[in-house]
Structure formats: C-alpha cells, structure tokens
Design an enzyme around this catalytic site. Sequence first.
Site, PDB file in Angstrom:
ATOM      1  N   ASP A 132      51.738  54.060  55.302  1.00  0.00           N
ATOM      2  CA  ASP A 132      52.042  54.888  56.469  1.00  0.00           C
ATOM      3  C   ASP A 132      51.903  54.235  57.841  1.00  0.00           C
ATOM      4  OD1 ASP A 132      52.826  57.340  57.576  1.00  0.00           O
ATOM      5  OD2 ASP A 132      50.784  58.006  57.847  1.00  0.00           O
ATOM      6  N   CYS A 186      68.962  70.111  47.728  1.00  0.00           N
ATOM      7  CA  CYS A 186      68.746  71.110  48.780  1.00  0.00           C
ATOM      8  C   CYS A 186      69.824  72.198  48.725  1.00  0.00           C
ATOM      9  CB  CYS A 186      68.764  70.454  50.160  1.00  0.00           C
ATOM     10  SG  CYS A 186      67.232  69.579  50.568  1.00  0.00           S
ATOM     11  N   CYS A 189      70.567  75.743  50.938  1.00  0.00           N
ATOM     12  CA  CYS A 189      69.318  76.276  51.509  1.00  0.00           C
ATOM     13  C   CYS A 189      69.083  75.753  52.927  1.00  0.00           C
ATOM     14  CB  CYS A 189      68.145  75.900  50.606  1.00  0.00           C
ATOM     15  SG  CYS A 189      66.543  76.461  51.219  1.00  0.00           S
ATOM     16  N   CYS A 192      63.971  75.611  55.756  1.00  0.00           N
ATOM     17  CA  CYS A 192      63.162  74.799  56.680  1.00  0.00           C
ATOM     18  C   CYS A 192      63.727  74.845  58.092  1.00  0.00           C
ATOM     19  CB  CYS A 192      63.053  73.362  56.177  1.00  0.00           C
ATOM     20  SG  CYS A 192      64.642  72.516  55.949  1.00  0.00           S
ATOM     21  N   CYS A 196      61.444  76.619  61.329  1.00  0.00           N
ATOM     22  CA  CYS A 196      60.764  75.715  62.265  1.00  0.00           C
ATOM     23  C   CYS A 196      60.481  76.430  63.594  1.00  0.00           C
ATOM     24  CB  CYS A 196      61.601  74.466  62.515  1.00  0.00           C
ATOM     25  SG  CYS A 196      60.806  73.324  63.679  1.00  0.00           S
ATOM     26  N   CYS A 212      58.708  68.369  67.515  1.00  0.00           N
ATOM     27  CA  CYS A 212      57.927  68.774  66.353  1.00  0.00           C
ATOM     28  C   CYS A 212      56.491  69.133  66.746  1.00  0.00           C
ATOM     29  CB  CYS A 212      57.930  67.635  65.336  1.00  0.00           C
ATOM     30  SG  CYS A 212      57.030  67.979  63.830  1.00  0.00           S
ATOM     31  N   CYS A 239      51.572  70.292  61.289  1.00  0.00           N
ATOM     32  CA  CYS A 239      52.305  71.521  60.963  1.00  0.00           C
ATOM     33  C   CYS A 239      52.882  71.383  59.556  1.00  0.00           C
ATOM     34  CB  CYS A 239      53.429  71.749  61.965  1.00  0.00           C
ATOM     35  SG  CYS A 239      54.423  73.221  61.612  1.00  0.00           S
ATOM     36  N   CYS A 242      57.734  73.666  57.597  1.00  0.00           N
ATOM     37  CA  CYS A 242      58.969  73.300  56.886  1.00  0.00           C
ATOM     38  C   CYS A 242      58.714  72.971  55.417  1.00  0.00           C
ATOM     39  CB  CYS A 242      59.701  72.160  57.587  1.00  0.00           C
ATOM     40  SG  CYS A 242      58.846  70.575  57.541  1.00  0.00           S
ATOM     41  N   CYS A 246      59.705  75.677  51.870  1.00  0.00           N
ATOM     42  CA  CYS A 246      60.641  75.000  50.951  1.00  0.00           C
ATOM     43  C   CYS A 246      60.490  75.561  49.538  1.00  0.00           C
ATOM     44  CB  CYS A 246      60.373  73.498  50.948  1.00  0.00           C
ATOM     45  SG  CYS A 246      61.421  72.594  49.775  1.00  0.00           S
TER      46      CYS A 246
END
Length: 307
Positions: A132, A186, A189, A192, A196, A212, A239, A242, A246
């Site tokens: 990351d 997906c 759909c 998300c 948001c 965001c 957060c 989203c 899902c």
Amino acid sequence: MINNKEKYTQFIKAEAKRLGFLSCGISKAGFLEEEAPRLEHWLKQNCHGEMSYMEEHFDKRLNPTLLVSDSKSVISMLINYFPSEEQNQDSYKISKYAYGKDYHNVIKKKVVKLLKSIKREIGDVNGRAFVDIAPIMDKAWAAKSGLGWIGKNSNLLTRQVGSFYFIAQLVIDLDLEYDHATTDHCGSCTACIDACPTQAIVAPYVVDGSKCISYFTIELKENIPQEMKGKLDDWMFGCDVCQDVCPWNKFSKPHSEPLFSPYPELLSYTKKDWEEITEETFKAVFTNSPLKRTQWEGLKRNIDFLK
C-alpha cells in the site's frame, strides 16, 4: 511430468495460504499499458487533490520492473479484514480497515516471510514486498492476476468475499505460471454511485479522490471545505459507504487475524468519548493503530467539523 515453473507456482500459492492470505494470483511483470492513459487522465483532472505523491514516480507506478531489477513476476495476495463486531451505534464512524493494528506492519511481515520461504525452497530469488505505500498499482495487479475485478467504486471486488480485504504484492525475479483476469460482475448495479454521500464516484469506475470522505478525513491536511458540512455522514476516519452498499459484500465473512481484532475502546466509545479524548489518551491507546495517521489534531479537526 510437473515442470519447475508449475512446481514453484504451486509452492508459492500454498505458502501464501499457509501464511493467512485469502487468495494469491500471479502476473508477468511489465508495463501496465491499459492503466497508463487512465492514470494520466485522472491526474490531469486533479482527482488526486493534495495527494501530490500520486504524481511522483509515474513510470515506476506503471512498471514494477523499474522497482525491482530483473523482475519477472508480480505475486498479488488478498487478506481479509472484515470484522465480526462493529462500532457502538452512537459513535463517530471509522473505516473497518482501521479497527485493529496498523495493517502495513502486519501484512509486510507475512510477505517477507513468504519471500524467505521462496528462497529456502527455490534458491537465490530476489524480490521486494509492497503493502500500500510504494508506487505500485496494487488493485490493477490483483485484477490482472485474476483475484477480482475493479468495480464501479474503483475497489477490487470478488464474488466470493466482496471487497473488505487488503492487497499486498511481492515482485520477484523468477518466471512462474501466470493467471488471467476475471470478468466484471458489476452489471447494471449503481448502488455505490447512488449511495456516495459526497458524489465522489463521478462516473462508473472513476472516483474523484479529492471529493472522497476518506480524502477529507485522512489525506487533507488543511481545513475540510465548508461546502462538505453535513455531508460526511458522521465519518471521522475514512469511509465504507461504497463497500457497505455493494451487493457482493453480503458474502463478507469475519477475518481470522488476531492483530486485526478491534481495539475495545474503538468499539465502545460514544460520540461524547471521542469528543473528550485527550492527546495523551489518544497516543496511549491508539499508538499502533491506523488512526495515528491523522494524529490527534487531525482527528479533533474531523470531530469538530462533524459536531
């Protein structure tokens, strides 16, 4: 007759599983041609806001062979962090990934152990672990390795366990058998996008990072813009909206990593507790938590904005 590539690949995947990774996929190291123009456009649109580090090492971000000399393979791994318990209902909200110990240290140790196992089993293999922080497009490589697909919220999704997991990579100078990307599930759909709170998902598969809630509460060092007042939905660190909405996350299962277990205070604290937390208490309790990223001052700024 099993060849060395197949034998080494099987060993690496079995060892990753033994170390606690949810899944493991492998891709040939090289330049990410499809992602290059998308990243360039995203940066030109200033979707990274004040995250200037996203502009750095552009070439390395797209090509791990520039990060690890003579690299041949990118090994991608997922590790679950979905908690079995959630926060007090009367609390400012914290993203689930931050419930336990800082994941960078926990996962990096596992990836380093994997590299040591590879060297012990196979021989003189050079590599580098990524969790990351370094300039590597972790979601792109995980998708390329067949571990899931990039959803409309720009997270990596799987049909088996949703998206509440961390991604790690090990880039090594060893040829292996390579996996293939999976298909997008997906469909039509838009859960998300619709959910948001700040309309940060500006188009399917495109998130404006500068809109965001995670950006406002973690990355942004200045004051949160006043136009966001009343829109942060009580999130004080990160957060999950989203991901929470899902449909694939109905398959999420609690993790089994003790170090990701929630801090007791994090589960029990009410809004009043967070409002009254002192710097001394914060440092004593959350010293090894992802919450230290904002520091006490940043957390207080977020709470004051939400009050």
